[in-house]
Design a protein around this motif. Sequence first.
Motif, PDB file in Angstrom:
ATOM      1  N   ILE A  36       0.453  -1.175  -0.178  1.00  0.00           N
ATOM      2  CA  ILE A  36       0.093  -0.322   0.128  1.00  0.00           C
ATOM      3  C   ILE A  36       0.907   0.961   0.032  1.00  0.00           C
ATOM      4  N   ASP A  37       2.051   1.797   1.010  1.00  0.00           N
ATOM      5  CA  ASP A  37       2.619   2.551   0.630  1.00  0.00           C
ATOM      6  C   ASP A  37       3.490   2.530  -0.862  1.00  0.00           C
ATOM      7  N   ALA A  38       4.151   1.544  -1.160  1.00  0.00           N
ATOM      8  CA  ALA A  38       4.470   1.837  -2.441  1.00  0.00           C
ATOM      9  C   ALA A  38       3.643   2.100  -3.987  1.00  0.00           C
ATOM     10  N   ILE A  39       1.641   2.072  -3.610  1.00  0.00           N
ATOM     11  CA  ILE A  39       1.100   2.371  -4.278  1.00  0.00           C
ATOM     12  C   ILE A  39       0.728   4.128  -4.301  1.00  0.00           C
ATOM     13  N   HIS A  40       0.908   4.288  -2.794  1.00  0.00           N
ATOM     14  CA  HIS A  40       0.755   5.308  -2.156  1.00  0.00           C
ATOM     15  C   HIS A  40       2.076   6.797  -3.260  1.00  0.00           C
ATOM     16  N   GLU A  41       3.034   6.079  -3.371  1.00  0.00           N
ATOM     17  CA  GLU A  41       4.083   6.700  -3.554  1.00  0.00           C
ATOM     18  C   GLU A  41       4.283   6.532  -5.488  1.00  0.00           C
ATOM     19  N   ALA A  42       3.379   5.749  -5.711  1.00  0.00           N
ATOM     20  CA  ALA A  42       2.874   5.600  -7.210  1.00  0.00           C
ATOM     21  C   ALA A  42       2.341   6.612  -7.848  1.00  0.00           C
ATOM     22  N   ALA A  43       0.895   6.875  -6.581  1.00  0.00           N
ATOM     23  CA  ALA A  43      -0.490   7.797  -6.667  1.00  0.00           C
ATOM     24  C   ALA A  43       0.369   9.346  -7.162  1.00  0.00           C
ATOM     25  N   ARG A  44       1.682   9.368  -6.295  1.00  0.00           N
ATOM     26  CA  ARG A  44       2.631  10.570  -6.049  1.00  0.00           C
ATOM     27  C   ARG A  44       3.240  10.777  -6.976  1.00  0.00           C
ATOM     28  N   ARG A  45       3.634  10.115  -7.447  1.00  0.00           N
ATOM     29  CA  ARG A  45       4.820   9.604  -8.819  1.00  0.00           C
ATOM     30  C   ARG A  45       4.295  10.857  -9.976  1.00  0.00           C
ATOM     31  N   LEU A  46       2.721   9.870 -10.127  1.00  0.00           N
ATOM     32  CA  LEU A  46       1.666  10.000 -11.547  1.00  0.00           C
ATOM     33  C   LEU A  46       0.806  11.226 -11.720  1.00  0.00           C
ATOM     34  N   SER A  47       1.200  11.544 -10.391  1.00  0.00           N
ATOM     35  CA  SER A  47       0.053  12.852  -9.853  1.00  0.00           C
ATOM     36  C   SER A  47      -0.520  13.928 -11.077  1.00  0.00           C
ATOM     37  N   GLY A  48      -1.109  14.096 -12.648  1.00  0.00           N
ATOM     38  CA  GLY A  48      -1.142  15.157 -13.523  1.00  0.00           C
ATOM     39  C   GLY A  48       0.374  14.823 -14.303  1.00  0.00           C
ATOM     40  N   GLN A  49      -0.029  13.312 -14.725  1.00  0.00           N
ATOM     41  CA  GLN A  49       0.532  12.487 -15.612  1.00  0.00           C
ATOM     42  C   GLN A  49      -0.599  11.123 -16.311  1.00  0.00           C
ATOM     43  N   VAL A  50      -1.496  11.131 -15.675  1.00  0.00           N
ATOM     44  CA  VAL A  50      -2.649  10.527 -16.305  1.00  0.00           C
ATOM     45  C   VAL A  50      -3.911  10.828 -16.462  1.00  0.00           C
ATOM     46  N   VAL A  51      -5.209  10.220 -16.741  1.00  0.00           N
ATOM     47  CA  VAL A  51      -6.685  10.713 -16.027  1.00  0.00           C
ATOM     48  C   VAL A  51      -6.716   9.708 -14.913  1.00  0.00           C
ATOM     49  N   ARG A  52      -7.261  11.219 -14.098  1.00  0.00           N
ATOM     50  CA  ARG A  52      -8.481  10.221 -12.794  1.00  0.00           C
ATOM     51  C   ARG A  52      -9.726  10.188 -13.700  1.00  0.00           C
ATOM     52  N   THR A  53      -9.134   8.828 -14.037  1.00  0.00           N
ATOM     53  CA  THR A  53     -10.523   8.514 -14.653  1.00  0.00           C
ATOM     54  C   THR A  53     -12.208   8.136 -13.975  1.00  0.00           C
ATOM     55  N   PRO A  54     -13.044   8.567 -14.608  1.00  0.00           N
ATOM     56  CA  PRO A  54     -14.568   8.240 -13.920  1.00  0.00           C
ATOM     57  C   PRO A  54     -15.147   6.750 -12.936  1.00  0.00           C
ATOM     58  N   LEU A  55     -16.155   7.545 -11.862  1.00  0.00           N
ATOM     59  CA  LEU A  55     -16.162   5.838 -11.770  1.00  0.00           C
ATOM     60  C   LEU A  55     -17.939   5.842 -12.013  1.00  0.00           C
ATOM     61  N   LEU A  56     -18.032   5.309 -13.175  1.00  0.00           N
ATOM     62  CA  LEU A  56     -19.242   5.603 -13.241  1.00  0.00           C
ATOM     63  C   LEU A  56     -20.562   4.283 -12.658  1.00  0.00           C
ATOM     64  N   ASN A  57     -21.648   5.041 -12.866  1.00  0.00           N
ATOM     65  CA  ASN A  57     -23.025   4.305 -12.360  1.00  0.00           C
ATOM     66  C   ASN A  57     -24.931   4.807 -13.569  1.00  0.00           C
ATOM     67  N   SER A  58     -25.201   3.754 -13.373  1.00  0.00           N
ATOM     68  CA  SER A  58     -26.306   3.850 -14.099  1.00  0.00           C
ATOM     69  C   SER A  58     -27.562   2.953 -13.542  1.00  0.00           C
ATOM     70  N   PRO A  59     -28.357   3.899 -13.510  1.00  0.00           N
ATOM     71  CA  PRO A  59     -29.608   2.731 -13.045  1.00  0.00           C
ATOM     72  C   PRO A  59     -30.096   1.931 -13.353  1.00  0.00           C
ATOM     73  N   MET A  60     -29.855   1.844 -14.348  1.00  0.00           N
ATOM     74  CA  MET A  60     -30.808   1.141 -15.501  1.00  0.00           C
ATOM     75  C   MET A  60     -29.831   0.149 -15.464  1.00  0.00           C
ATOM     76  N   LEU A  61     -28.479  -0.274 -15.338  1.00  0.00           N
ATOM     77  CA  LEU A  61     -27.212  -1.089 -15.053  1.00  0.00           C
ATOM     78  C   LEU A  61     -28.172  -1.724 -13.901  1.00  0.00           C
ATOM     79  N   ASP A  62     -28.207  -0.537 -12.644  1.00  0.00           N
ATOM     80  CA  ASP A  62     -28.582  -1.633 -11.423  1.00  0.00           C
ATOM     81  C   ASP A  62     -29.753  -2.194 -11.556  1.00  0.00           C
ATOM     82  N   GLU A  63     -30.064  -1.587 -12.213  1.00  0.00           N
ATOM     83  CA  GLU A  63     -31.874  -2.670 -11.952  1.00  0.00           C
ATOM     84  C   GLU A  63     -31.320  -3.814 -12.739  1.00  0.00           C
ATOM     85  N   LEU A  64     -30.868  -3.874 -14.115  1.00  0.00           N
ATOM     86  CA  LEU A  64     -30.650  -5.426 -14.085  1.00  0.00           C
ATOM     87  C   LEU A  64     -29.670  -6.079 -13.399  1.00  0.00           C
ATOM     88  N   VAL A  65     -28.952  -6.149 -12.740  1.00  0.00           N
ATOM     89  CA  VAL A  65     -27.685  -6.876 -12.717  1.00  0.00           C
ATOM     90  C   VAL A  65     -28.399  -6.908 -11.021  1.00  0.00           C
TER      91      VAL A  65
END
Length: 354
Positions: A36-65
Motif C-alpha cells: 500500500i505504501d508503494a501504491i501511494h508513492e506511485a499515485a504521487r509520482r503519477l499525479s498530473g501525468q495520467v487521467v483520474r478516470t470516472p467511476l460510472l453508474n447507471s440506474p438502468m444497469l443497477d436494475e439489470l444486475v
Amino acid sequence: MSQTHNRPGEQGARPPASPQASVAAVADGPVPGFGIDAIHEAARRLSGQVVRTPLLNSPMLDELVGARVLVKAECLQLTGSFKVRGALNALLTLDEETRRAGIVAYSAGNHGQGMAAAARLAGCPAVIVMPRHAPRIKVDNCRWWGAETVLYDPRTEDREEVAQKILQDRGMTLIPPFDDPGVMAGQGTVGLEIAEQARELGLTPEAVLVNCSGGGLAAGVITALHHTFPGLAHHIVEPAGFDKMARSLESGHVCANPHPPGGLMDAISGPAAGARPLAVLRHHDVTGLTVTDEEALAAMAVAHRLLKIVVEPGGAASLAALLSGKVDVRGGTVALVASGGNVDPAVYRRALAD
C-alpha cells in the motif's frame, strides 16, 4: 540482460522479474517493493501525468444486475487502457542513464501502448515486442507514440526470447507487463481512485471484480481496496478455457495457458500468470471467474448502451461476469474495472450487432 536501477532516494529496487519465477521464492503475501505504501508513492509520482478516470453508474444497469454497480472507466485512460499507470511508474523509477538507453516491453497491445506513451513522456527510446495477431489499432497506436514495434509469431516464437535478444543487442532495460513491483504499484492507483470515489459517493463496495491476465492490475487494485474496505470480496475474471491465474491460485504454482488463445479477449490472454501477483492474490483469498467471448460481446453492448463507453472484449470481462450471473451481488454494491477500450472496429460492430 540490462539491470534495473532506482534513482537515488527512490524506495524499493525492483528485483528481476519473470513469469516463470517460483511463487515459493516470494511466498504468499508481501512482495518486496510492493504494498500500500508503494501504491501511494506511485499515485504521487503519477499525479498530473495520467487521467483520474470516472467511476460510472447507471440506474438502468443497477436494475439489470440487482445491485449498485460502480464501473471504473479505465477505457478513458491515456492510451485507452490502465496500462500506462504501471508503465510510467516503473519507468520513472529508473535512473537517468538507464532511461536514456531505452526500454523494451512485450505485450499483446495495451501494455505496449502504455509503455510507448510512458517512454515518450519520459523522453526515452522504446521497443515493443507484440504478437502478429495483435489488433491493428494497438500496433498502430504504439507506433504513433513513437515506439518501434517488433512482431513475433506466438505459435513458433517465445516473446521473452525475442525481447532478450533485443536487450542483449541494444543494452536496453526490460519493463515486464505485470510481474514487477513498480508496475503492480502503478496499477494499484486504479484501486486508490475507486476507494476515494466510492467514499465521495458515500458508498462501501461489498465486492470487486477485476479483469486478469498476468495479475498486475488485480494485485494492485485488490491491495488498494482491501486497505480501505477490509471486508471486500475479491474476484478476478479470465477467458473461459484460459483461466491460468485461477488454476495458479488453486495449485499455488505459476500456471500457463495450454496454447495461444484464439478468442477475442487478447488483452487478458497472456501466456502465464505472474509469480508476484499470484503471491498477492493468494494472500487476499481471491475467487476466479470465467466468461466466454459471447458474454464479453454482450457486455460491450451493454456498456455502450447504458454507460456510453467503448470497451474492448478483455476490458469488458468483469462486466460480463456480472451480467451473466457468475457471482451473486444482489442487493449490494459492487465495483469493477472496465480496463481497456482498444477494440478493432469489426469486433465492435459485431458486439453491437449481436
